[in-house]
Write a protein that holds these residues in place. Structure first.
Motif: not given
Length: 371
Positions: A188-196, A273-275, A298-302
């Motif tokens: 499962y991959s969640f992103g907002l307009g993910a390009d990569d 990656d949910m900004e 896998l999580l991107e933290l802001h």
């Protein structure tokens, strides 16, 4: 004298008559004449009709109670038989369809839902931002387990390079390496307009079932090459039904709801990656016990601000972030990969604190998922 004789004679005649009547009556009662009633036994005296009816009903009630008692005994015996046969039956069923070690059964939805996470103690008595940031940054920049790819596989070596940012653990100690070989993995991959989507393409070529979620898509569902694309995204709450009715479709849902809608029990890799919405999403995964069904996170933290719907002063926010990551550790997730983009600004809650980056990409592996 004559009167006395007359009286005596009348008495004798009356006595003889009474004797004769008594004898006739006795003979009549002792003789079974046609149409005469049967002689009555001494132990069954004559009863009025009402009493006879009550006696009959009492006998019927007594008979019914005895029958019910026998039925209850039979049911009790049957239940005891089931209890005795239960463990053996369960043992047989476990041999017929064992649960794979890599995919632990979901807890009956599961565990009792929690209402808040457990906050960790303050880093210091002063409750200062610097002390909280120092503890938090030290935690997210220190790997907890090592992850070595399968030796000799160049593709696996390539995907583990730090320069890619996103990385999965293909160490044979954990389940993903074996599930990619058997073509039974789900991503499962969640992103907002993910390009990569290089990681998603790599995993789809490895035989994984890849689902990419992006609410900006024009179509609800689309199959592109070896991946599925969905006009949907993850959130920490389900949408309001009234708003959904107005918009005709919902483009954000909780992960538990998405899993149920898609009919999936587990996800081998969950990439998010949910900004700045990641903190509340992670909190929802912890509180609802959904982490049990995730193999790798896998999580991107802001870190440049507190995040959506995260309140409190700066030290309290950092304490909340740290407590969430400790909840991951209690769920047996271990950090194996850290990446910080050097191009990102050095902002930590709108300040320059310990030269921290504004974003970190972290990867955890669920150590309960064994091959």
């Amino acid at each position: 004298m004559g009167r006395e004789r007359l009286s005596l004679g009348l008495l004798l005649r009356l006595g003889a008559l009474l004797t004769a009547v008594y004898v006739c009556l006795h003979v009549y009662l002792e003789t079974d004449w046609p149409g005469s009633p049967a002689p009555l036994a001494l132990e069954h005296p004559i009863q009025p009709k009402q009493k006879l009816g009550e006696q009959t009903r009492n006998k019927q009630v007594t008979a019914e109670m005895r029958q019910r008692g026998r039925a209850v005994k039979r049911r009790i015996s049957y239940l005891r038989t089931l209890k005795k046969d239960g463990p053996a039956k369960k043992k047989d069923e476990s041999h017929e369809s064992p649960t794979p070690a890599c995919c632990p059964a979901l807890h009956p939805r599961r565990k009792a839902l929690r209402w808040h996470i457990d906050l960790e103690p303050w880093a210091s008595e002063s409750h200062s931002l610097e002390e909280e940031a120092k503890r938090f940054l030290g935690y997210i920049t220190t790997p907890q387990v090592s992850c070595s790819p399968v030796p000799g596989e160049e593709a696996a070596q390539e995907v583990m390079k730090v320069s890619t940012g996103w990385a999965v653990c293909l160490d044979p100690k954990y389940s993903l390496a074996h599930r990619t070989q058997s073509k039974r993995c789900r991503i499962y991959s969640f992103g907002l307009g993910a390009d990569d989507r290089s990681l998603e393409h790599f995993l789809s070529k490895s035989g994984c079932e890849v689902h990419c979620f992006d609410p900006s898509l024009k179509q609800p569902h689309l199959q592109q090459a070896e991946m599925w694309l969905h006009r949907l995204s993850v959130d920490w709450r389900d949408p309001n039904p009234a708003i959904v009715a107005q918009r005709q479709y919902a483009n954000t849902k909780k992960l538990a709801t998405i899993l149920n809608d898609f009919g999936h029990r587990q996800v081998d890799v969950l990439k998010v990656d949910m900004e700045s919405a990641e903190w509340k999403i992670l909190e929802n995964l912890v509180l609802e016990g959904v982490l049990d069904s995730v193999g790798q996170l896998l999580l991107e933290l802001h870190l440049h601000w507190a995040g959506f719907e995260v309140a409190g002063d700066d030290p309290s926010v950092v304490r909340y972030w740290f407590s969430l990551l400790k909840e991951l550790e209690r769920a047996d997730f271990r950090l194996f990969h850290i990446y910080s983009d050097p191009a990102k600004p050095r902002l930590f809650l709108h300040k320059n604190v310990l030269n921290a980056s504004s974003a970190y990409t972290l990867s955890w592996v669920n150590t309960r998922w064994k091959p």
